[in-house]
Design a protein around this motif. Structure first.
Motif, PDB file in Angstrom:
ATOM      1  N   ILE A   1       5.750  30.753  49.380  1.00 42.28           N
ATOM      2  CA  ILE A   1       7.024  30.537  48.884  1.00 42.28           C
ATOM      3  C   ILE A   1       7.436  31.772  47.843  1.00 42.28           C
ATOM      4  O   ILE A   1       8.841  32.096  48.325  1.00 42.28           O
ATOM      5  CB  ILE A   1       7.039  29.330  47.814  1.00 42.28           C
ATOM      6  CG1 ILE A   1       6.940  28.239  48.661  1.00 42.28           C
ATOM      7  CG2 ILE A   1       8.347  29.163  46.932  1.00 42.28           C
ATOM      8  CD1 ILE A   1       6.632  26.735  48.299  1.00 42.28           C
TER       9      ILE A   1
ATOM     10  N   ALA B   1      10.307  21.971  48.582  1.00 45.49           N
ATOM     11  CA  ALA B   1       9.178  22.501  49.414  1.00 45.49           C
ATOM     12  C   ALA B   1       7.975  22.347  48.729  1.00 45.49           C
ATOM     13  O   ALA B   1       6.672  22.120  49.000  1.00 45.49           O
ATOM     14  CB  ALA B   1       9.525  23.913  49.690  1.00 45.49           C
TER      15      ALA B   1
ATOM     16  N   PHE C   1      13.385  26.249  54.092  1.00 44.00           N
ATOM     17  CA  PHE C   1      12.209  25.794  53.820  1.00 44.00           C
ATOM     18  C   PHE C   1      11.284  24.618  54.707  1.00 44.00           C
ATOM     19  O   PHE C   1      10.336  24.426  54.568  1.00 44.00           O
ATOM     20  CB  PHE C   1      11.971  25.185  52.290  1.00 44.00           C
ATOM     21  CG  PHE C   1      12.117  26.769  51.177  1.00 44.00           C
ATOM     22  CD1 PHE C   1      11.172  27.475  51.035  1.00 44.00           C
ATOM     23  CD2 PHE C   1      13.514  26.952  50.789  1.00 44.00           C
ATOM     24  CE1 PHE C   1      11.357  28.562  50.396  1.00 44.00           C
ATOM     25  CE2 PHE C   1      13.698  27.939  50.089  1.00 44.00           C
ATOM     26  CZ  PHE C   1      12.378  28.796  49.671  1.00 44.00           C
TER      27      PHE C   1
END
Length: 340
Positions: A252, A171, A215
């Motif tokens: 994240i 990601a 993700f």
């Protein structure tokens, strides 16, 4: 050499770093890593090139680790190596060398699961770093893995949550690629995020059941967000680089923290240890450290050099396996995917 000392040579070659370490019991005497610059121009690791580079690097790296440790080959009690998971061509180089050397020295061969090693790196005897007590929760975050693991003992571990698609490292790297940043992009996002506003741009956190992660949706969202804004303003990335990075990183971190909070609630365990390459991210480290005060957690963050792929972490598992006579014969094989 002292009679009660156990000397382990460890070899790690799961991806694009050739690494060797020598441990005396649970203390690191040397930890040598040779990286591979060649992959930068391709924007990712090329397996065939990685394997060739390992072949060139492995002898000098092991030689350097032995010399720096101050011991001789004949002092070694065992050889630990990464069996998997990883790139097959890369793993084979380390496995073949470990087998040959163990055979020639007539000492035990010890196969190590790379992901166990990221978790057990916390048990390396290092001044200023505490060791978690069993049982605890481990968050392993890397380019290929995102897992929450319940760790009950050195060899009793259970994955209670993992990614259903992309790993967190992917990601970061793919978001960087979308922005036109060079590979590997994760560390660059971390660096630029320090100068940006994490609340400037909002991204939706993907839904994943229970303690699992997802993700891929976030990555797609970032792609469309960049394309949409660049169409309106060709200089959008350049003018907002730090803010974009800070916003991506914050999203994240929130995804990881949401799942950790849920894991603590579900298991009743409040000791959290992180490991894997992405645990080098300063934003994640700071957030986890702040969680000690915020949530009453006890957090364990490994020494920086034991976060990315290294042989010292392979060595600490090798040492624990040596104590329990968990040895392998010459028929042991490398595995790109391996049972946890």
């Amino acid at each position: 050499m002292s009679n009660n000392a156990i000397y382990i040579l460890a070899i790690e070659s799961s991806c694009d770093d050739t690494a060797a370490a020598v441990l005396k019991n649970n203390k690191v005497l040397s930890n040598v890593i040779a990286g591979q610059k060649i992959h930068e121009e391709y924007g990712g690791v090329v397996p065939e090139l990685a394997s060739r580079a390992h072949q060139q690097n492995i002898v000098p790296v092991i030689d350097s680790a032995i010399k720096k440790s101050g011991i001789n080959l004949k002092d070694l009690n065992g050889i630990a190596f990464t069996q998997g998971p990883g790139l097959m061509g890369s793993l084979l180089v380390g496995t073949s060398f470990a087998k040959s050397l163990a055979l020639s020295l007539n000492i035990p061969l010890i196969a190590v699961n790379h992901m166990h090693a990221h978790i057990l790196a916390h048990f390396i005897d290092e001044e200023g770093y505490d060791k978690p007590e069993f049982p605890f929760l481990a968050l392993t975050i890397s380019g290929g893995h995102t897992q929450i693991v319940k760790v009950s003992s050195f060899f009793d571990m259970e994955i209670i949550g993992e990614t259903t698609d992309d790993a967190v490292g992917e990601a970061f790297d793919k978001s960087a690629k979308i922005m036109g940043l060079p590979y590997p992009g994760g560390p660059l996002i971390d660096k630029l995020a320090k100068e940006g506003n994490p609340k400037k741009f909002q991204f939706t956190k993907p839904k994943a059941p229970g303690l699992n992660f997802s993700f891929s949706g976030l990555k797609t969202q970032i792609l469309y967000f960049i394309q949409r804004n660049v169409a309106l303003n060709p200089n959008f990335i350049e003018e907002n680089k730090a803010d974009i990075c800070a916003s991506i990183q914050q999203t994240i971190i929130e995804i990881l923290m949401d799942k950790l909070k849920l894991a603590v609630t579900e298991t009743g365990l409040n000791q959290i240890a992180i490991g894997g390459g992405v645990s080098a991210n300063s934003g994640i480290r700071e957030t986890l450290k702040a969680a000690e005060t915020k949530y009453g957690w006890i957090t364990f963050i490994p020494k920086f050099e034991y976060t990315t792929d290294n042989a010292a972490m392979i060595g600490i598992v090798g040492y624990q396996k040596y104590l329990e006579n968990k040895f392998n014969d010459a028929g042991v094989i490398s595995k790109a995917r391996i049972e946890f």
